[in-house]
Design an enzyme around this catalytic site. Structure first.
Site, PDB file in Angstrom:
ATOM      1  N   ASN A  80       0.863  -1.175   0.000  1.00 13.79           N
ATOM      2  CA  ASN A  80       0.000   0.000   0.000  1.00 13.79           C
ATOM      3  C   ASN A  80       0.903   1.229   0.000  1.00 13.79           C
ATOM      4  OD1 ASN A  80       0.858   0.472   2.664  1.00 13.79           O
ATOM      5  ND2 ASN A  80      -0.938  -0.488   3.555  1.00 13.79           N
ATOM      6  N   LEU A 117      -3.737   1.925  -3.522  1.00  7.07           N
ATOM      7  CA  LEU A 117      -3.937   3.302  -3.103  1.00  7.07           C
ATOM      8  C   LEU A 117      -5.225   3.496  -2.319  1.00  7.07           C
ATOM      9  CD1 LEU A 117      -2.845   4.959  -6.462  1.00  7.07           C
ATOM     10  CD2 LEU A 117      -1.535   4.920  -4.323  1.00  7.07           C
ATOM     11  N   ASP A 142     -15.632   0.512   7.122  1.00  5.86           N
ATOM     12  CA  ASP A 142     -14.515  -0.021   7.910  1.00  5.86           C
ATOM     13  C   ASP A 142     -13.455  -0.530   6.949  1.00  5.86           C
ATOM     14  OD1 ASP A 142     -12.827  -1.160   9.765  1.00  5.86           O
ATOM     15  OD2 ASP A 142     -14.178  -2.783  10.332  1.00  5.86           O
ATOM     16  N   ASP A 148      -6.347  -7.527   2.767  1.00  6.29           N
ATOM     17  CA  ASP A 148      -6.433  -8.990   2.763  1.00  6.29           C
ATOM     18  C   ASP A 148      -7.374  -9.478   1.669  1.00  6.29           C
ATOM     19  OD1 ASP A 148      -4.738  -9.202   5.038  1.00  6.29           O
ATOM     20  OD2 ASP A 148      -6.428  -8.731   6.333  1.00  6.29           O
ATOM     21  N   ALA A 178     -14.917  -5.209   0.728  1.00  3.11           N
ATOM     22  CA  ALA A 178     -14.535  -5.478   2.121  1.00  3.11           C
ATOM     23  C   ALA A 178     -14.759  -4.273   3.019  1.00  3.11           C
ATOM     24  CB  ALA A 178     -13.078  -5.930   2.197  1.00  3.11           C
ATOM     25  N   GLY A 183     -15.355  -5.377  10.314  1.00  2.00           N
ATOM     26  CA  GLY A 183     -14.546  -6.539  10.649  1.00  2.00           C
ATOM     27  C   GLY A 183     -13.617  -6.952   9.529  1.00  2.00           C
TER      28      GLY A 183
END
Length: 198
Positions: A80, A117, A142, A148, A178, A183
């Protein structure tokens, strides 16, 4: 998103885990690594995977020192912005600096580089193709687990022999989905959700 790294048991991973991974490499096309386990273990299994023609993807996060030798065995690296800056020594804040960072990483001998990014998309490059994947417009709640999801989807897509650009777009969609849930594990999208977003 802030990450506090307390390695705990992860840092004790060693020979037992290596043996388990070794037995799986025989029937695997891709090995995905990050820096949350013992660096020595990652280096050993990356070397073995490379020797067995298994594609090695390294997400150098959470960023911490690792031997240059590890890069010799990696086919793809996916830092990242923060990780990229630590690896190449200048701030990565937008598409232009991500492109510069990707090519700097290719200059270190890695075949494929993807700079994540976050809400600003992703830039990918290798010797035959490069490009920018704009961000998917989603309602973010979130950011935990986005990287991941990205890397898992990337590994799937590359193992299906898609191009780096196609795989990066697929992975970007997974990362975007995601962030729409709270979570980490609970936020991982299904393939059908990714395909619907695409």
């Amino acid at each position: 998103n802030q990450i506090t790294q307390i390695l705990g048991a992860n840092e004790t991973c060693g020979n037992d885990e290596k043996q388990k991974i070794s037995s799986l490499l025989e029937c695997s096309s891709t090995l995905l690594l990050q820096l949350e386990v013992s660096i020595d273990l990652s280096l050993e299994v990356a070397r073995e995977a490379y020797q067995n023609d298994v594609t090695v993807i390294l997400d150098p996060s959470p960023v911490r020192p690792f031997p240059d030798e590890l890069l010799n065995y990696c086919s793809v690296i996916t830092p990242n912005e923060t990780d990229a800056e630590a690896l190449i020594g200048f701030p990565v804040t937008n598409r232009e600096t991500a492109e510069k960072a990707a090519y700097r990483l290719l200059g270190k001998g890695i075949s494929n580089a993807i700079i994540k990014l976050g809400e600003h998309g992703a830039f990918y490059a290798n010797t035959s193709e490069s490009g920018y994947i704009p961000p998917f417009r989603v309602k973010a709640v979130d950011s935990v687990g986005a990287g991941d999801a990205f890397n898992g989807a990337l590994a799937v897509s590359l193992s299906e022999n898609n191009s780096l650009g196609e795989a990066t777009r697929f992975a970007s969609a997974a990362g975007a989905l995601a962030v729409t849930k709270i979570g980490a594990q609970d936020a991982m999208p299904t393939r059908s959700e990714i395909e619907n977003l695409l």
